[in-house]
Design an enzyme around this catalytic site. Structure first.
Site, PDB file in Angstrom:
ATOM      1  N   ARG A 130     -10.173 -11.726   2.120  1.00 30.91           N
ATOM      2  CA  ARG A 130     -11.081 -12.749   1.580  1.00 30.91           C
ATOM      3  C   ARG A 130     -10.440 -14.127   1.582  1.00 30.91           C
ATOM      4  O   ARG A 130     -11.143 -15.131   1.621  1.00 30.91           O
ATOM      5  CB  ARG A 130     -11.566 -12.324   0.178  1.00 30.91           C
ATOM      6  CG  ARG A 130     -10.495 -12.266  -0.859  1.00 30.91           C
ATOM      7  CD  ARG A 130     -10.926 -11.450  -2.074  1.00 30.91           C
ATOM      8  NE  ARG A 130     -10.969 -10.006  -1.774  1.00 30.91           N
ATOM      9  CZ  ARG A 130     -11.381  -9.069  -2.627  1.00 30.91           C
ATOM     10  NH1 ARG A 130     -11.806  -9.413  -3.833  1.00 30.91           N
ATOM     11  NH2 ARG A 130     -11.374  -7.801  -2.270  1.00 30.91           N
TER      12      ARG A 130
ATOM     13  N   LYS B 255       0.840  -1.198   0.000  1.00 35.51           N
ATOM     14  CA  LYS B 255       0.000   0.000   0.000  1.00 35.51           C
ATOM     15  C   LYS B 255       0.876   1.248   0.000  1.00 35.51           C
ATOM     16  O   LYS B 255       2.018   1.200   0.455  1.00 35.51           O
ATOM     17  CB  LYS B 255      -0.859   0.014   1.273  1.00 35.51           C
ATOM     18  CG  LYS B 255      -1.960  -1.017   1.320  1.00 35.51           C
ATOM     19  CD  LYS B 255      -2.717  -0.943   2.648  1.00 35.51           C
ATOM     20  CE  LYS B 255      -3.807  -1.986   2.734  1.00 35.51           C
ATOM     21  NZ  LYS B 255      -4.922  -1.771   1.799  1.00 35.51           N
TER      22      LYS B 255
END
Ligand code: BES
Ligand code: MN
Ligand code: ZN
Length: 491
Positions: free
Chosen positions: A341, A267
């Site tokens: 996920r 990020k």
């Protein structure tokens, strides 16, 4: 820790250092305050009763208390339990700010609510409003409000409501504490220790799987995301078994990425510190279990918290890798930043062994959900309309807002893999929905998913009882959901 209790009697006789009285817009003071300076404050137009407004009055005539605090409740017709939580927090915080030890608050009654319900909400608001995360402030203010007393005409009902409200608030307080804790302290192991303490307190079963056991159990998503981190992953299982022996449990699942750097798909550095909050789903589930234990809910509840860091490193997983997850489905890694996920997929397929009557997962899953709903609601998805309706009702009861989002087949199409069954990103558009569609592939029981990326923490205070930092949501929503199920069973 503030003691929240109940009393009854005349306003004039209250001897607390401060007496707080709620007033609706356009209404005059209660009869017992007529002739005090409160009347003048109103007639001079210095106080209108709008939400959040306050007026402090010293030495009110004919009263035992030296201070009166008027607090605005807004329009009577739109006054709700949620507005009561906020008014209550305003009162508690103001009393503390004045450095007083105790406050008595005349319990305002939303239309249609009973004393018990109102006291519950007032206790929640008071308790949550006083929250602060200051354990790393070396000269933190140690003084706190000692007593917050609700005055009503039914002391017993108010005391019972306050007791429940305090237990509900404890769910949120624990969730906030866990989530605010920085990742150098709140490691997967730390969360596992806190979970074991909850289990010990309330006689729950606790099972903690370490890295080797996670691998041996075939939880490849969790093992892979956690592989490159020095702080090793844990899989936390808490079982509260107070329902009938053969009853299927409700399973609560919470994403606990204790720090999400993005991994190899790293990020940008601006704002990366916020990714300590990426375990807020797990924090909310543990918070909820604290209340489940304290309320001794007559239900079977299982909490599953996959906990890991997501870091780059020589041993890190990489874009292009293909994993065979716990369920046997294969997934192609488009980005290592879509890690949530992967660990949730393993957890949802692990949950099959319980044949859950329902499962709810909560996760700071996608920035896209934050974009879609802002800070004001968690995204709600799932595979069962009745369950979704129940979650919405629990949201109403707790004040922790959710809003339904669709899981159309097209979103599932969007995450079909090129070389594997699935891919872990469906691209920019509909990011919250493709993430939900991904999880749906692993839940073959009634399941609901809450994307809390926009609601789990706030850059500034959101309302009087939700300060800057971790909100603790949706811990109380989960408890309200379970409470409603427990009541259904009884009735
Ligand atoms: N933890 C983040 C989601 C997130 C972002 C939570 C901002 C709170 C605030 C999650 O693991 C993530 O990185 N999601 C990606 C998914 C994408 C790469 C498919 C995202 O939302 O950008
Ligand atoms: Mn990520
Ligand atoms: Zn994440």
């Amino acid at each position: 820790m503030v003691m929240i209790g109940a009393t009854s009697g005349a306003l004039t006789g209250v001897s607390s250092p401060i007496l707080a009285v709620g007033l609706h817009k356009g209404e005059s003071v209660p009869q017992e305050l007529e002739g005090t300076a409160a009347t003048k404050v109103l007639s001079n137009g210095d106080f209108s009763g709008k939400e959040g407004e306050t007026a402090l009055i010293y030495t009110p005539d004919g009263m035992a208390t030296p201070r009166l605090l008027l607090v605005g409740l807004g329009e009577r017709t739109s006054f709700t339990l949620e507005k009561l939580r906020r008014a209550s927090a305003t009162v508690a915080k103001r009393a503390r700010k004045l450095k007083l030890n105790e406050v008595t608050f005349v319990l305002p009654m939303p239309e249609g609510a009973g004393v018990r319900e109102a006291a519950e909400a007032a206790a929640e608001g008071g308790s949550l409003g006083l929250y602060r995360f200051d354990r790393y402030k070396t000269n933190a203010e140690s003084r706190d409000l000692e007593a917050f007393t609700l005055l009503s005409d039914d002391e017993r009902a108010a005391a019972a409501g306050a007791e429940t409200g305090v237990k509900l608030a404890a769910a949120t307080l624990l969730a906030r504490d866990l989530a605010n804790e920085p990742s150098n302290t709140a490691t997967p192991e730390y969360l596992a220790e806190r979970a074991c303490e909850i289990a010990e307190r309330y006689g729950m079963e606790a099972t903690i799987l370490d890295r080797a056991e996670i691998e041996a159990g075939g939880m490849v998503g969790l093992a892979t995301v956690g592989r490159s981190a020095r702080n090793e992953p844990r899989f936390i299982v808490l079982g509260h078994r107070k329902g009938t022996a053969d009853a299927a449990p409700v399973v609560l699942v919470g994403k606990a990425v204790t720090f999400d750097s993005g991994g190899i798909s790293i990020k940008p550095s601006a704002g990366m510190g916020d990714m300590k909050y990426d375990m807020s789903g797990g924090a909310a589930v543990l918070g909820a279990m604290e209340a489940v234990g304290a309320l001794d809910l007559p239900l079977n509840v299982v909490a599953l918290v996959p906990a890991t860091e997501n870091l780059p490193g020589g041993d890190a997983f990489k874009p292009g890798d293909v994993l065979t997850l716990h369920s046997g489905k294969t997934v192609e890694i488009v980005t290592t930043d879509a890690e949530g996920r992967l660990i949730l997929a393993d957890t949802l397929s692990y949950a099959r062994r319980y044949e859950p009557e329902a499962a709810i997962d909560c996760a700071t899953l996608t920035g896209a959900c934050h974009v879609a709903l802002g800070d004001h609601a968690s995204g709600l998805m799932g595979n069962d309309d009745a369950l979704i309706a129940e979650v919405r009702a629990a949201s109403e009861a707790s004040g922790e807002r959710v809003w339904p989002l669709p899981l159309f087949e097209e979103y599932t199409e969007q995450i079909k893999g090129d070389t594997a069954d699935l891919k872990n990103s469906g691209g920019r558009y509909g990011g919250a929905l493709t993430a939900g569609a991904f999880l749906k592939e692993f839940a073959d029981y009634p399941w609901a998913h809450l994307d809390i990326a926009g609601t789990a923490y706030n850059g500034k205070a959101k309302n009087s009882y939700t300060p800057k930092g971790a909100s603790g949501a949706p811990a109380r929503l989960l408890v309200e959901f379970l409470r409603a199920r427990a009541e259904d069973r009884d009735g």
